[in-house]
Design a protein around this motif. Sequence first.
Motif, mmCIF file in Angstrom:
data_model
loop_
_atom_site.group_PDB
_atom_site.id
_atom_site.type_symbol
_atom_site.label_atom_id
_atom_site.label_comp_id
_atom_site.label_asym_id
_atom_site.label_seq_id
_atom_site.Cartn_x
_atom_site.Cartn_y
_atom_site.Cartn_z
ATOM 1 N N MET A 1 54.605 28.211 41.643
ATOM 2 C CA MET A 1 53.564 29.206 41.566
ATOM 3 C C MET A 1 52.212 28.497 41.699
ATOM 4 S SD MET A 1 52.278 32.112 38.862
ATOM 5 C CE MET A 1 53.452 32.287 37.717
ATOM 6 N N ALA A 2 51.343 29.057 42.536
ATOM 7 C CA ALA A 2 50.035 28.459 42.774
ATOM 8 C C ALA A 2 49.094 28.749 41.603
ATOM 9 C CB ALA A 2 49.443 28.994 44.071
ATOM 10 N N ALA A 3 48.209 27.825 41.338
ATOM 11 C CA ALA A 3 47.218 28.002 40.276
ATOM 12 C C ALA A 3 46.182 29.036 40.714
ATOM 13 C CB ALA A 3 46.533 26.680 39.975
ATOM 14 N N VAL A 4 45.713 29.797 39.770
ATOM 15 C CA VAL A 4 44.683 30.803 40.016
ATOM 16 C C VAL A 4 43.328 30.130 39.843
ATOM 17 C CG1 VAL A 4 43.697 32.978 39.213
ATOM 18 C CG2 VAL A 4 46.175 32.652 39.218
ATOM 19 N N THR A 5 42.445 30.365 40.798
ATOM 20 C CA THR A 5 41.113 29.783 40.678
ATOM 21 C C THR A 5 40.278 30.617 39.709
ATOM 22 O OG1 THR A 5 40.116 31.090 42.451
ATOM 23 C CG2 THR A 5 41.201 29.013 43.091
ATOM 24 N N TYR A 6 39.187 30.026 39.277
ATOM 25 C CA TYR A 6 38.253 30.726 38.396
ATOM 26 C C TYR A 6 37.758 32.000 39.071
ATOM 27 C CZ TYR A 6 34.037 31.650 35.676
ATOM 28 O OH TYR A 6 33.078 32.251 34.911
ATOM 29 N N GLU A 7 37.391 31.901 40.341
ATOM 30 C CA GLU A 7 36.882 33.064 41.072
ATOM 31 C C GLU A 7 37.931 34.169 41.178
ATOM 32 O OE1 GLU A 7 36.554 29.875 42.159
ATOM 33 O OE2 GLU A 7 34.412 29.664 41.777
ATOM 34 N N GLN A 8 39.170 33.804 41.408
ATOM 35 C CA GLN A 8 40.249 34.792 41.475
ATOM 36 C C GLN A 8 40.442 35.475 40.126
ATOM 37 O OE1 GLN A 8 43.234 32.052 42.892
ATOM 38 N NE2 GLN A 8 43.253 33.009 44.941
ATOM 39 N N ALA A 9 40.364 34.716 39.054
ATOM 40 C CA ALA A 9 40.520 35.292 37.717
ATOM 41 C C ALA A 9 39.375 36.252 37.412
ATOM 42 C CB ALA A 9 40.579 34.181 36.666
ATOM 43 N N ILE A 10 38.141 35.879 37.776
ATOM 44 C CA ILE A 10 36.994 36.755 37.556
ATOM 45 C C ILE A 10 37.138 38.019 38.388
ATOM 46 C CG2 ILE A 10 34.492 36.986 37.922
ATOM 47 C CD1 ILE A 10 35.265 35.323 35.457
ATOM 48 N N ASP A 11 37.524 37.892 39.657
ATOM 49 C CA ASP A 11 37.718 39.061 40.529
ATOM 50 C C ASP A 11 38.778 40.002 39.968
ATOM 51 O OD1 ASP A 11 35.790 38.145 42.284
ATOM 52 O OD2 ASP A 11 37.247 37.376 43.760
ATOM 53 N N ALA A 12 39.889 39.441 39.501
ATOM 54 C CA ALA A 12 40.966 40.261 38.954
ATOM 55 C C ALA A 12 40.508 40.974 37.683
ATOM 56 C CB ALA A 12 42.199 39.401 38.671
#
Length: 62
Positions: A1-12
């Motif tokens: 499983m790929a790591a989630v970036t900070y930006e992806q976490a904020i967007d989600a």
Amino acid sequence: MAAVTYEQAIDATAQILADVRHRIATLTPRQAAEEAYVPGGPSIEELETKIRRLRAQSRAAA
């Protein structure tokens, strides 16, 4: 499983908040108060009054 970036976490997170805000806005003040109620907290009537006041303030500011 790929790591989630900070930006992806904020967007989600932003999307979740937007979805919740939209759902709350579609409820009547009573329905929103009933869903927000937790035992030991403000009564449903108090919550309903606060929701009505906040919605009126929001409309007035718009």
